[in-house]
Design an enzyme around this catalytic site. Structure first.
Site, PDB file in Angstrom:
ATOM      1  N   LYS A  80    -133.946 -23.188  37.872  1.00 42.34           N
ATOM      2  CA  LYS A  80    -133.293 -23.153  37.324  1.00 42.34           C
ATOM      3  C   LYS A  80    -132.295 -23.281  36.484  1.00 42.34           C
ATOM      4  CE  LYS A  80    -134.800 -26.967  33.657  1.00 42.34           C
ATOM      5  NZ  LYS A  80    -135.321 -27.794  32.584  1.00 42.34           N
ATOM      6  N   SER A 154    -136.530 -32.622  32.956  1.00 41.83           N
ATOM      7  CA  SER A 154    -135.572 -32.299  32.968  1.00 41.83           C
ATOM      8  C   SER A 154    -135.493 -30.981  34.130  1.00 41.83           C
ATOM      9  CB  SER A 154    -134.897 -30.977  32.019  1.00 41.83           C
ATOM     10  OG  SER A 154    -135.866 -29.755  31.789  1.00 41.83           O
ATOM     11  N   SER A 178    -140.424 -30.693  31.475  1.00 39.99           N
ATOM     12  CA  SER A 178    -139.241 -30.891  32.328  1.00 39.99           C
ATOM     13  C   SER A 178    -140.468 -29.807  33.057  1.00 39.99           C
ATOM     14  CB  SER A 178    -139.006 -29.987  31.770  1.00 39.99           C
ATOM     15  OG  SER A 178    -138.076 -31.317  30.501  1.00 39.99           O
TER      16      SER A 178
HETATM   17  N1  GLN Z   1    -138.076 -35.817  28.761  1.00 43.08           N
HETATM   18  C1  GLN Z   1    -138.251 -34.148  27.847  1.00 43.08           C
HETATM   19  C2  GLN Z   1    -137.011 -34.376  26.475  1.00 43.08           C
HETATM   20  O1  GLN Z   1    -135.846 -35.049  27.064  1.00 43.08           O
HETATM   21  C3  GLN Z   1    -138.530 -33.407  27.954  1.00 43.08           C
HETATM   22  C4  GLN Z   1    -137.768 -32.619  28.046  1.00 43.08           C
HETATM   23  C5  GLN Z   1    -137.965 -30.967  28.660  1.00 43.08           C
HETATM   24  O2  GLN Z   1    -139.386 -30.562  28.706  1.00 43.08           O
HETATM   25  N2  GLN Z   1    -137.287 -29.608  29.050  1.00 43.08           N
HETATM   26  O3  GLN Z   1    -136.569 -33.720  25.616  1.00 43.08           O
END
Ligand code: GLN
Length: 483
Positions: A80, A154, A178
């Site tokens: 990532k 994400s 995420s």
């Molecule tokens: N969807 C969540 C957010 O937007 C989690 C994102 C993540 O775990 N990096 O914060």
């Protein structure tokens, strides 16, 4: 091509074994992954920066080496784009870091091996904020199961790359779901280890009290192997846990006889699509048939987890993103005077969601509002930690859906931040409590994969992985490369 698709059809541990036995070379594996990226990534857009040459060079050195490297090191890895990679640009899905080249590798990669054979840096929501990978400055990633739908986020690039066979496994990061939610939406396995289990050194921070690096793989065994590869204490991360790393593979086939499994009532209500609940229930029943004692469990404060998360995470990110000021990293928009330079750099460098979070977080931390928002959210967090403690007194493993729905269409939620945040309702309780959680593909609903989440107490990953391995077997979901 037939040979290559055969090779791409293997799990990471199968590939590792073949490389170890000399039946395949790491170079052949890297070539197969590169060819697959070439073939599908114009459609999927899982990568911000593919690194085909680097993969071939490193694979070549691996093959020429003395064979003293770890079992997993020959298997190419998708990384990532939030993890620092020496000499390879690391954008975090943001324009502000478009040309940023870190000077060192993240500790998780250093643990993986001397020279990880990296397929490329995968696409993501900007600074990991989002649930669909549509908040990337490099265009959205598409779900390999249906190119009109999102892969989740994400870590959507990592999830899509694994689902599309552009690599055998990937690293993602999970702050509030995420790793797990995109794994769920793409039909793969995603593991968020215990907070502190994997070093955050070299992980560009979002919510420092929540961020965890985790494996995204085709099956549970691969997740155990990849966790083995990256876990460990790191003096360079003061929040990394000085806890011995167990053997994550040894218990894997031990089954669930006598294991106490609680279905989380609060995460099985009408907010969750009926098809998703149905698949979750079937997996719970499957565990029962396999010998587990299955009951119902309450996490009463789970209803407030999303609200607390969306105060704490923006508060932490507003502080973490302050370092991107045009002076030290990445983009600089020249202007009269330093303040104007900061302003223009941040105005042009950050996307809409990053700006929204910076504003929310700055507000929640500002004098006069701190007690009303941030301190309050921390109290809720404590309540949630207590809920988990009480639940683990009665159950070994908790089970719930990973996400409230299957993959949704591109653009369906981009105009409504709250609808997007609601994707995280099942994932954020474990994040706030810092406990490990894994998503496994439980089956299909509307022809699309449904993720089922298993959670356990801090540092009990060997048991969690064993339960997940059985869950994956009872679900009977077979990994198949898409599109
Ligand atoms: N969807 C969540 C957010 O937007 C989690 C994102 C993540 O775990 N990096 O914060």
């Amino acid at each position: 091509m037939a040979g290559q698709s055969g090779l791409l059809g293997l799990t990471a541990h199968e590939l590792a074994k073949k490389i170890e036995a000399g039946e395949l070379s790491a170079r052949e594996a890297a070539e197969a992954a590169n060819a697959r990226v070439e073939e599908v990534d114009t459609q999927v857009n899982a990568f911000v920066t593919p690194t085909p040459e680097l993969a071939l060079e490193r694979a070549g050195r691996f093959d020429a080496g003395n064979g003293e490297r770890k079992l997993w090191e020959g298997v190419p890895l998708v990384v990532k784009d939030v993890l620092s990679t020496r000499g390879v640009r690391t954008t975090c899905g943001s324009k502000i870091l478009e040309n940023f080249e870190p000077l060192y590798d993240a500790s998780a990669l250093v643990n993986f091996g001397e020279e990880p054979i990296m397929v490329g840096k995968s696409n993501m929501d900007e600074f990991a904020m989002g649930s669909s990978t549509e908040n990337s400055a490099y265009g959205p990633t598409r779900n390999p199961w249906d190119l009109g739908r999102v892969p989740g986020g994400s870590s959507g690039g990592s999830a899509a790359a694994v689902a599309a066979g552009e690599g055998w496994w990937a690293l993602g990061t999970d702050t509030g779901g995420s790793v797990r939610q995109p794994a769920a939406l793409c039909g793969i396995v995603g593991l968020k280890p215990t907070y502190g289990r994997v070093s955050r050194y070299g992980l560009i921070a979002f919510g420092s009290s929540l961020d965890v690096i985790g494996p995204m793989t085709r099956d549970v065994r691969d997740s155990a192997l990849l966790l083995q590869a990256i876990a460990g204490h790191d003096p360079r991360d003061s929040t990394s846990a000085n806890v011995e790393v167990p053997d994550y593979l040894s218990e894997l086939d031990g089954g669930v006889e006598g294991l106490r499994v609680g279905v989380v009532t609060e995460l099985m209500d009408e907010r969750i699509d009926a098809g998703v609940r149905e698949v979750t229930r079937r997996v719970a029943e499957g565990l029962q048939s396999a010998g587990a004692e299955v009951g119902e469990v309450n996490l009463p404060h789970a209803y407030y987890a999303l609200e607390a998360y969306y105060i704490i995470a923006p508060a932490e990110v507003s502080s973490n993103l302050a370092r991107f000021d045009g002076v030290r990293y990445g983009l600089r928009v020249p202007a009269e005077g330093v303040h104007e330079m900061y302003r223009r750099t941040r105005e042009e460098g950050f996307g809409a969601e990053a700006k929204r979070r910076i504003m929310l977080g700055t507000y929640a931390l500002s004098s006069g509002y701190y007690d009303a928002y941030y301190a309050q959210a921390q109290k809720v967090r404590t309540k949630i930690i207590e809920d988990f403690r009480a639940a683990y007194a009665r159950y070994d493993v908790l089970i719930s859906p990973t996400a409230p729905s299957v993959a949704f269409e591109l653009g369906a939620k981009t105009g409504d931040p709250l609808a997007m945040y609601l994707q995280d309702i099942c994932a954020v309780p474990a994040s706030l409590a810092g406990v490990p959680a894994i998503s496994i593909p439980g089956g299909l609903s509307e022809g699309l994969p449904v993720g089922v989440q298993l959670m356990s107490d801090h540092f009990t990953e060997p048991m969690l992985l064993r339960a997940a391995r059985t869950a994956e077997q009872v679900a009977g979901f077979e990994f198949a490369m898409k599109p």
